[in-house]
Design a protein around this motif. Structure first.
Motif, PDB file in Angstrom:
ATOM      1  N   CYS A 280       0.811  -1.218   0.000  1.00 41.27           N
ATOM      2  CA  CYS A 280       0.000   0.000   0.000  1.00 41.27           C
ATOM      3  C   CYS A 280       0.846   1.271   0.000  1.00 41.27           C
ATOM      4  CB  CYS A 280      -0.955  -0.002   1.184  1.00 41.27           C
ATOM      5  SG  CYS A 280      -0.160  -0.098   2.794  1.00 41.27           S
ATOM      6  N   TYR A 281       2.150   1.151   0.284  1.00 37.72           N
ATOM      7  CA  TYR A 281       3.024   2.318   0.247  1.00 37.72           C
ATOM      8  C   TYR A 281       3.802   2.410  -1.070  1.00 37.72           C
ATOM      9  CZ  TYR A 281       1.998   3.291   5.126  1.00 37.72           C
ATOM     10  OH  TYR A 281       1.356   3.616   6.301  1.00 37.72           O
ATOM     11  N   GLY A 282       3.390   1.622  -2.067  1.00 38.73           N
ATOM     12  CA  GLY A 282       3.985   1.746  -3.390  1.00 38.73           C
ATOM     13  C   GLY A 282       5.380   1.171  -3.490  1.00 38.73           C
ATOM     14  N   ALA A 283       6.220   1.842  -4.267  1.00 41.57           N
ATOM     15  CA  ALA A 283       7.588   1.374  -4.497  1.00 41.57           C
ATOM     16  C   ALA A 283       8.370   1.337  -3.185  1.00 41.57           C
ATOM     17  CB  ALA A 283       8.291   2.286  -5.495  1.00 41.57           C
ATOM     18  N   ASP A 284       9.180   0.299  -3.039  1.00 40.52           N
ATOM     19  CA  ASP A 284       9.972   0.127  -1.818  1.00 40.52           C
ATOM     20  C   ASP A 284      10.920   1.318  -1.638  1.00 40.52           C
ATOM     21  OD1 ASP A 284      10.720  -1.213   0.448  1.00 40.52           O
ATOM     22  OD2 ASP A 284      12.269  -2.386  -0.539  1.00 40.52           O
ATOM     23  N   HIS A 285      10.954   1.860  -0.427  1.00 34.68           N
ATOM     24  CA  HIS A 285      11.790   3.036  -0.152  1.00 34.68           C
ATOM     25  C   HIS A 285      13.128   2.620   0.435  1.00 34.68           C
ATOM     26  CE1 HIS A 285       8.098   5.105  -0.984  1.00 34.68           C
ATOM     27  NE2 HIS A 285       8.708   6.265  -0.886  1.00 34.68           N
ATOM     28  N   ASP A 286      13.803   1.725  -0.274  1.00 28.12           N
ATOM     29  CA  ASP A 286      15.130   1.280   0.154  1.00 28.12           C
ATOM     30  C   ASP A 286      16.204   2.187  -0.448  1.00 28.12           C
ATOM     31  OD1 ASP A 286      14.995   0.551  -2.477  1.00 28.12           O
ATOM     32  OD2 ASP A 286      15.242  -1.604  -2.136  1.00 28.12           O
ATOM     33  N   LEU A 287      17.454   1.811  -0.286  1.00 25.52           N
ATOM     34  CA  LEU A 287      18.554   2.639  -0.782  1.00 25.52           C
ATOM     35  C   LEU A 287      18.509   2.803  -2.296  1.00 25.52           C
ATOM     36  CD1 LEU A 287      21.473   1.296   1.445  1.00 25.52           C
ATOM     37  CD2 LEU A 287      20.444   3.567   1.550  1.00 25.52           C
ATOM     38  N   ASP A 288      18.153   1.728  -3.011  1.00 21.38           N
ATOM     39  CA  ASP A 288      18.072   1.818  -4.467  1.00 21.38           C
ATOM     40  C   ASP A 288      17.006   2.808  -4.903  1.00 21.38           C
ATOM     41  OD1 ASP A 288      20.073  -0.058  -4.761  1.00 21.38           O
ATOM     42  OD2 ASP A 288      18.692  -1.749  -4.961  1.00 21.38           O
ATOM     43  N   ARG A 289      15.858   2.790  -4.244  1.00 18.33           N
ATOM     44  CA  ARG A 289      14.746   3.680  -4.601  1.00 18.33           C
ATOM     45  C   ARG A 289      15.123   5.147  -4.407  1.00 18.33           C
ATOM     46  NH1 ARG A 289      11.728   7.160  -5.519  1.00 18.33           N
ATOM     47  NH2 ARG A 289       9.467   7.301  -5.221  1.00 18.33           N
ATOM     48  N   LEU A 290      15.948   5.418  -3.391  1.00 17.86           N
ATOM     49  CA  LEU A 290      16.305   6.801  -3.081  1.00 17.86           C
ATOM     50  C   LEU A 290      17.676   7.193  -3.617  1.00 17.86           C
ATOM     51  CD1 LEU A 290      14.826   6.839   0.515  1.00 17.86           C
ATOM     52  CD2 LEU A 290      13.902   7.969  -1.492  1.00 17.86           C
ATOM     53  N   HIS A 291      18.207   6.384  -4.534  1.00 16.07           N
ATOM     54  CA  HIS A 291      19.457   6.755  -5.207  1.00 16.07           C
ATOM     55  C   HIS A 291      19.194   8.004  -6.051  1.00 16.07           C
ATOM     56  CE1 HIS A 291      22.772   6.603  -8.100  1.00 16.07           C
ATOM     57  NE2 HIS A 291      23.409   5.842  -7.230  1.00 16.07           N
ATOM     58  N   PRO A 292      20.126   8.961  -6.085  1.00 17.86           N
ATOM     59  CA  PRO A 292      19.897  10.204  -6.838  1.00 17.86           C
ATOM     60  C   PRO A 292      19.463   9.980  -8.280  1.00 17.86           C
ATOM     61  CG  PRO A 292      21.857  10.419  -5.495  1.00 17.86           C
ATOM     62  CD  PRO A 292      21.406   9.005  -5.342  1.00 17.86           C
ATOM     63  N   HIS A 293      20.039   8.980  -8.953  1.00 19.52           N
ATOM     64  CA  HIS A 293      19.668   8.722 -10.349  1.00 19.52           C
ATOM     65  C   HIS A 293      18.215   8.273 -10.462  1.00 19.52           C
ATOM     66  CE1 HIS A 293      19.873   7.514 -14.510  1.00 19.52           C
ATOM     67  NE2 HIS A 293      19.586   6.254 -14.195  1.00 19.52           N
ATOM     68  N   VAL A 294      17.778   7.436  -9.510  1.00 17.90           N
ATOM     69  CA  VAL A 294      16.397   6.954  -9.535  1.00 17.90           C
ATOM     70  C   VAL A 294      15.429   8.085  -9.184  1.00 17.90           C
ATOM     71  CG1 VAL A 294      14.763   5.313  -8.524  1.00 17.90           C
ATOM     72  CG2 VAL A 294      17.125   4.610  -8.973  1.00 17.90           C
ATOM     73  N   ILE A 295      15.789   8.853  -8.159  1.00 17.18           N
ATOM     74  CA  ILE A 295      14.952   9.991  -7.771  1.00 17.18           C
ATOM     75  C   ILE A 295      14.769  10.948  -8.948  1.00 17.18           C
ATOM     76  CG2 ILE A 295      14.968  12.124  -6.412  1.00 17.18           C
ATOM     77  CD1 ILE A 295      14.023   9.912  -4.739  1.00 17.18           C
ATOM     78  N   ALA A 296      15.853  11.172  -9.696  1.00 19.44           N
ATOM     79  CA  ALA A 296      15.787  12.089 -10.843  1.00 19.44           C
ATOM     80  C   ALA A 296      14.969  11.497 -11.984  1.00 19.44           C
ATOM     81  CB  ALA A 296      17.198  12.410 -11.326  1.00 19.44           C
TER      82      ALA A 296
END
Length: 345
Positions: free
Chosen positions: A269-285
């Motif tokens: 229910c919280y969508g995409a996993d908020h792990d280190l990969d999800r919050l990598h600058p390239h992914v965030i961008a």
């Protein structure tokens, strides 16, 4: 939700802590008030809000641009055409299920999907209680209950368990009372209170029953759900002994429940996993409101972070992209005007 310390980014932790340090909030009258006050704004602007009209797919024109959606009205499919389509269904639903088959294979779509994965599923226990918050000693507080100082190890052990043993090894619980947070609750529901318990779960434990009809699943499914209910109630009664004998009823929801009612893939229910990969600058961008499909925009928690505040930020980013305008500056100016008006009064 469910991201353990070794997989968590400091930035995400800082956002959550800052939110609570500044003081969290609860909508007066319950969460339905959000829709109640939002719908008239949409209607005044010339929009319409449809319910029981499930979106079946995003329509693309001959140039591959989004031009509308197909919704289900009873047994009939209805095409609704529009110049811009905004999806709040989440990254996985939008790209995997709502796009036409040929669009799902586009490099940009596949690239974004490969960057993230769904978070853990959630199991919820909803407890109805007899008595007011004063009678029951309920506080307007969120409790994060941990059973081990090494949360990474505890979570790994928990997720490796067979389904029938998992409930005995839940590594942490989130417990709160929404009725204690709402100042209008006692006017609407006198001498009643509520409590909710949330815990991370593995979708695979429930997967074998996903094809069975909701509300009519087999006894084995009910037995598994009850094991999580009993384990969580045991903790609640240990932490809040004053609730003994005060429980009126208990309802529960597994990842399959979230998948059915919220269309949350794998019950995340919280969508995409908020792990280190999800919050990598390239992914965030890369996870922007603009999608690889012209005229199709994404909003909601997969664009920024999870939860209500994350979804609101996603809406701000999406609106700014569509209008080609920095709405955060508009909000800042509006805030300044409101503060100046208060000083005059």
């Amino acid at each position: 939700v469910g991201v353990t310390p070794s997989h968590s980014a400091f930035s995400m932790h800082a956002l959550v802590v800052d939110h609570y340090i500044e003081g969290a909030f609860y909508p007066r009258g319950g969460t339905s008030e959000i829709a109640f006050h939002t719908i008239p704004v949409i209607q005044r602007a010339g929009g319409a809000v449809l319910t029981s009209a499930t979106v079946q797919c995003v329509l693309l024109d001959s140039a591959g641009k989004a031009c509308g959606v197909t919704v289900k009205k009873g047994q009939e499919l209805v095409n609704i055409y529009c110049p811009i389509v905004i999806s709040n269904a989440g990254l996985f639903n939008t790209y995997k299920y709502l796009l036409p088959e040929n669009a799902r294979c586009l490099p940009g779509v596949k690239q974004q999907l490969e960057m993230v994965r769904p978070g853990l599923g959630v199991f919820a226990v909803f407890i109805s209680l007899r008595g007011t918050k004063e009678d029951l000693g309920l506080q307007s507080t969120n409790y994060f209950v941990y059973f081990d100082t090494d949360l990474d190890k505890a979570m790994e052990h928990y997720l490796s368990m067979p389904s029938e043993k998992a409930a005995a090894h839940v590594p942490f619980l989130f417990i709160t009372s929404s009725s204690a947070k709402d100042p209008t609750w006692e006017d609407r529901f006198p001498d009643q209170s509520t409590m909710i318990v949330l815990m991370s779960t593995c979708y695979e434990w429930f997967e074998e029953w996903q094809e069975e009809a909701t509300g009519r699943r087999s006894s084995d499914y009910e037995t598994l759900k009850n094991s999580f209910v009993e384990a969580s109630l045991s903790v609640v009664m240990r932490l809040f002994p004053q609730l003994q004998g005060k429980v009126d009823s208990v309802a529960r929801g597994s990842p399959l429940t979230y998948q059915f009612y919220l269309a949350a893939p794998r019950g995340a229910c919280y969508g995409a996993d908020h792990d280190l990969d999800r919050l990598h600058p390239h992914v965030i961008a890369s996870m922007r409101a603009q999608s690889p499909i012209p005229n199709l925009y994404l909003t909601g928690q997969d664009i920024f972070t999870c939860g209500l505040m994350g979804a609101l930020q996603g809406a701000m980013l999406c609106s700014s992209a569509i209008l080609n305008r920095n709405l955060y500056l508009d909000l800042k100016k509006l805030y300044s005007r409101i503060q100046a008006q208060k000083k005059k009064n």
